[in-house]
Enzyme design. Structure first.
Site, PDB file in Angstrom:
ATOM      1  N   ARG A  61      -2.444   3.685   5.917  1.00 32.60           N
ATOM      2  CA  ARG A  61      -2.569   3.384   4.486  1.00 32.60           C
ATOM      3  C   ARG A  61      -3.516   4.350   3.801  1.00 32.60           C
ATOM      4  O   ARG A  61      -4.471   4.838   4.403  1.00 32.60           O
ATOM      5  CB  ARG A  61      -3.078   1.960   4.290  1.00 32.60           C
ATOM      6  CG  ARG A  61      -2.188   0.884   4.897  1.00 32.60           C
ATOM      7  CD  ARG A  61      -2.758  -0.505   4.701  1.00 32.60           C
ATOM      8  NE  ARG A  61      -1.894  -1.526   5.270  1.00 32.60           N
ATOM      9  CZ  ARG A  61      -1.955  -1.937   6.530  1.00 32.60           C
ATOM     10  NH1 ARG A  61      -2.854  -1.413   7.349  1.00 32.60           N
ATOM     11  NH2 ARG A  61      -1.128  -2.862   6.967  1.00 32.60           N
TER      12      ARG A  61
ATOM     13  N   HIS B  49       5.568   5.990   1.151  1.00 36.66           N
ATOM     14  CA  HIS B  49       6.295   4.997   0.372  1.00 36.66           C
ATOM     15  C   HIS B  49       5.392   3.820   0.039  1.00 36.66           C
ATOM     16  O   HIS B  49       4.321   3.645   0.621  1.00 36.66           O
ATOM     17  CB  HIS B  49       7.533   4.502   1.135  1.00 36.66           C
ATOM     18  CG  HIS B  49       7.231   3.846   2.447  1.00 36.66           C
ATOM     19  ND1 HIS B  49       6.975   4.566   3.591  1.00 36.66           N
ATOM     20  CD2 HIS B  49       7.134   2.541   2.810  1.00 36.66           C
ATOM     21  CE1 HIS B  49       6.746   3.743   4.598  1.00 36.66           C
ATOM     22  NE2 HIS B  49       6.834   2.498   4.144  1.00 36.66           N
TER      23      HIS B  49
ATOM     24  N   LYS C 111       7.748   3.650  13.993  1.00 35.33           N
ATOM     25  CA  LYS C 111       8.225   2.588  13.110  1.00 35.33           C
ATOM     26  C   LYS C 111       9.132   3.121  12.004  1.00 35.33           C
ATOM     27  O   LYS C 111       8.857   2.948  10.821  1.00 35.33           O
ATOM     28  CB  LYS C 111       7.033   1.838  12.496  1.00 35.33           C
ATOM     29  CG  LYS C 111       7.417   0.530  11.811  1.00 35.33           C
ATOM     30  CD  LYS C 111       6.210  -0.045  11.067  1.00 35.33           C
ATOM     31  CE  LYS C 111       6.619  -1.288  10.302  1.00 35.33           C
ATOM     32  NZ  LYS C 111       5.569  -1.770   9.401  1.00 35.33           N
TER      33      LYS C 111
ATOM     34  N   GLN D  87       1.706   4.178   1.889  1.00 35.55           N
ATOM     35  CA  GLN D  87       1.626   4.179   3.347  1.00 35.55           C
ATOM     36  C   GLN D  87       2.676   5.090   3.953  1.00 35.55           C
ATOM     37  O   GLN D  87       3.584   5.582   3.285  1.00 35.55           O
ATOM     38  CB  GLN D  87       1.838   2.762   3.880  1.00 35.55           C
ATOM     39  CG  GLN D  87       3.196   2.169   3.514  1.00 35.55           C
ATOM     40  CD  GLN D  87       3.343   0.732   3.985  1.00 35.55           C
ATOM     41  OE1 GLN D  87       4.003   0.475   5.001  1.00 35.55           O
ATOM     42  NE2 GLN D  87       2.740  -0.200   3.247  1.00 35.55           N
TER      43      GLN D  87
ATOM     44  N   GLU E 183      12.089   2.673   9.497  1.00 40.60           N
ATOM     45  CA  GLU E 183      12.498   1.384   8.950  1.00 40.60           C
ATOM     46  C   GLU E 183      13.567   1.546   7.874  1.00 40.60           C
ATOM     47  O   GLU E 183      13.676   2.598   7.234  1.00 40.60           O
ATOM     48  CB  GLU E 183      11.294   0.628   8.380  1.00 40.60           C
ATOM     49  CG  GLU E 183      10.626   1.302   7.202  1.00 40.60           C
ATOM     50  CD  GLU E 183       9.324   0.623   6.797  1.00 40.60           C
ATOM     51  OE1 GLU E 183       8.672  -0.009   7.660  1.00 40.60           O
ATOM     52  OE2 GLU E 183       8.944   0.730   5.617  1.00 40.60           O
TER      53      GLU E 183
ATOM     54  N   LYS F 139      -7.097  -3.206   2.285  1.00 39.36           N
ATOM     55  CA  LYS F 139      -7.256  -2.989   3.724  1.00 39.36           C
ATOM     56  C   LYS F 139      -7.854  -1.605   3.986  1.00 39.36           C
ATOM     57  O   LYS F 139      -7.870  -0.746   3.102  1.00 39.36           O
ATOM     58  CB  LYS F 139      -5.899  -3.129   4.418  1.00 39.36           C
ATOM     59  CG  LYS F 139      -5.310  -4.525   4.346  1.00 39.36           C
ATOM     60  CD  LYS F 139      -3.976  -4.605   5.071  1.00 39.36           C
ATOM     61  CE  LYS F 139      -3.388  -6.011   5.019  1.00 39.36           C
ATOM     62  NZ  LYS F 139      -2.093  -6.113   5.716  1.00 39.36           N
TER      63      LYS F 139
ATOM     64  N   HIS G 129       4.443   5.683   8.263  1.00 34.50           N
ATOM     65  CA  HIS G 129       4.456   5.220   9.647  1.00 34.50           C
ATOM     66  C   HIS G 129       4.500   6.425  10.570  1.00 34.50           C
ATOM     67  O   HIS G 129       5.246   7.387  10.321  1.00 34.50           O
ATOM     68  CB  HIS G 129       5.655   4.314   9.891  1.00 34.50           C
ATOM     69  CG  HIS G 129       5.722   3.167   8.936  1.00 34.50           C
ATOM     70  ND1 HIS G 129       4.740   2.214   8.839  1.00 34.50           N
ATOM     71  CD2 HIS G 129       6.650   2.848   7.997  1.00 34.50           C
ATOM     72  CE1 HIS G 129       5.052   1.345   7.897  1.00 34.50           C
ATOM     73  NE2 HIS G 129       6.202   1.708   7.363  1.00 34.50           N
TER      74      HIS G 129
ATOM     75  N   SER H 284       0.814  -1.215   0.000  1.00 32.58           N
ATOM     76  CA  SER H 284       0.000   0.000   0.000  1.00 32.58           C
ATOM     77  C   SER H 284       0.849   1.268   0.000  1.00 32.58           C
ATOM     78  O   SER H 284       1.994   1.283   0.448  1.00 32.58           O
ATOM     79  CB  SER H 284      -0.907   0.014   1.243  1.00 32.58           C
ATOM     80  OG  SER H 284      -0.146  -0.088   2.428  1.00 32.58           O
TER      81      SER H 284
END
Length: 417
Positions: free
Chosen positions: A295, A276, A137, A112, A139, A301, A114, A110
């Site tokens: 998302r 991203h 989050k 999205q 990453e 979802k 964080h 997706s």
């Protein structure tokens, strides 16, 4: 309290999300076959999307020859995490600060972002079934194979070219916002961010029927070869995303987000608020110990467009800004050190019969073998290694990694204070 060696095998867990590569095409399945997962049998029709290594409450790793999982072992043996790390991070109940993963992406994830720590706490309190923990989050994704992704907002001038050149994209945005955006180059940085936010919000909240109409027009134009020179770079991506997610607004995101193509060994870091979407390929991924995702497109979802629009940084740049360039700390070990304190990743490459020594680290680590075979040894013992083997190394433990009859590649995630 049970006693345990400072180095021991752990059993990762598998996530079978529908975007994962299927069967033997998936690195997740490949590594799972060698990881000692009880009852694992490879099924060619099943998507193997993620391999998790850590203590996240959703899916903590097991421990070989123990009834307790990794979280429980670390709760009983806090010295394995180390005092320095426990003073800096919340390691209550055996919680590790990081989560280590392998991702095998066959279908785009997706659009999205964080949330940061403060926003995560707020979202978790408000929607605990959607945002399942209160942690941030950040990453890092490190390519194991050729890897494609959308990553961060591209420079303003590049987006402006797409706004001017792609009528189907332009038609989704209110003309007054288009005009404001095309005239923002002389504004201050903060003012440009505000205008970029307006443009992105207008796209993500565009009329659903108009999105479908403009996508049909765009796809038809591309299929008959009507793309303009600036569109050549994203044409195939747009067509692929439309096949995977027809009528989805996320198909227009390649006109705003950097399209990244990475080769094995390259890495990108994504901090809080960076938009991203991973598109295709296999990666090692390390992050703070969280599963929070906001998302807004390319997903079946639930979408949370208002929160996504509100938390993004709106910092336009070339994608290279997100790159993490490794540094050789020895001839055989490269360090990927992102601009946060939650985790660092080492890549170890040893030739047949060679040994690499890692001095003690004042924090816990998790390592996975991605190629070859060999062994890991420490003052109290040793373990054989093969592709897919996952081990935990406790704080303040010096180890030696030795290749067997073939070259050995190991990725090791750790945290220090």
């Amino acid at each position: 309290m049970s006693t345990i060696e400072p180095v021991f095998r752990i059993i990762p867990t598998i996530q079978n999300y529908d975007w994962g590569k299927k069967g033997k095409d998936s690195k997740v399945a490949e590594f799972a076959s060698g990881a000692g997962i009880c009852g694992f049998t490879l099924n060619q029709s099943v998507p193997y999307a993620e391999l998790w290594m850590g203590t996240h409450v959703k899916s903590p790793s097991g421990v070989v020859d123990r009834k307790q999982n990794l979280t429980q072992i670390l709760t009983e043996n806090p010295g394995l995490i180390g005092d320095q790390v426990s003073r800096r991070f919340d390691t209550t109940n055996g919680n590790l600060p990081f989560l280590f993963k392998v991702l095998a992406i066959g279908k785009a994830l997706s659009i999205q972002t964080h949330p940061d720590k403060k926003t995560s706490e707020k979202l978790h309190a408000e929607q605990p079934t959607v945002y399942t923990d209160p942690n941030h989050k950040p990453e890092m994704a490190l390519a194991l194979t050729d890897f494609k992704a959308l990553c961060g907002f591209m420079p303003i001038a590049r987006i402006a070219e797409y706004v001017k050149t792609v009528p189907e994209f332009n038609s989704l945005i209110d003309p007054s916002i288009v005009t404001e955006f095309l005239n923002c180059t002389n504004l201050s940085e903060s003012e440009q961010k505000a205008v970029l936010k307006k443009l992105f919000a207008a796209l993500m909240t565009a009329d659903v029927s108009n999105i479908a109409t403009q996508l049909r027009t765009l796809v038809a134009r591309y299929q008959r070869g009507g793309q303009k020179p600036i569109e050549e770079d994203v044409k195939d991506l747009v067509l692929t995303l439309n096949e995977q997610f027809p009528k989805d607004v996320g198909v227009f995101c390649p006109f705003m987000l950097n399209y990244v193509r990475m080769t094995p060994g390259q890495a990108i870091f994504l901090g809080a608020g960076e938009p991203h979407a991973y598109v295709e390929g296999d990666v090692m991924e390390c992050m703070a110990n969280s599963d929070n995702v906001i998302r807004a497109g390319l997903t079946p979802k639930p979408k949370d467009i208002p929160n996504l629009v509100s938390v993004l940084t709106y910092t336009p740049s070339d994608w290279q800004k997100h790159m993490v360039k490794p540094v050789h700390i020895t001839p055989r070990t490269r360090k990927y050190d992102p601009p946060i304190q939650d985790f660092t990743v080492l890549q170890v490459k040893t030739q047949k019969g060679e040994t690499e020594t890692h001095e003690a680290i004042p924090g816990p680590s998790i390592a996975i073998v991605t190629e070859g075979s060999g062994r890991v040894s420490w003052s109290g013992g040793e373990l054989d290694l093969q592709a897919g083997s996952v081990i935990f190394v406790g704080a303040e433990t010096k180890i030696k990694i030795t290749a067997g009859d073939s070259n050995l590649v190991v990725f090791r995630a750790y945290v220090t204070a």
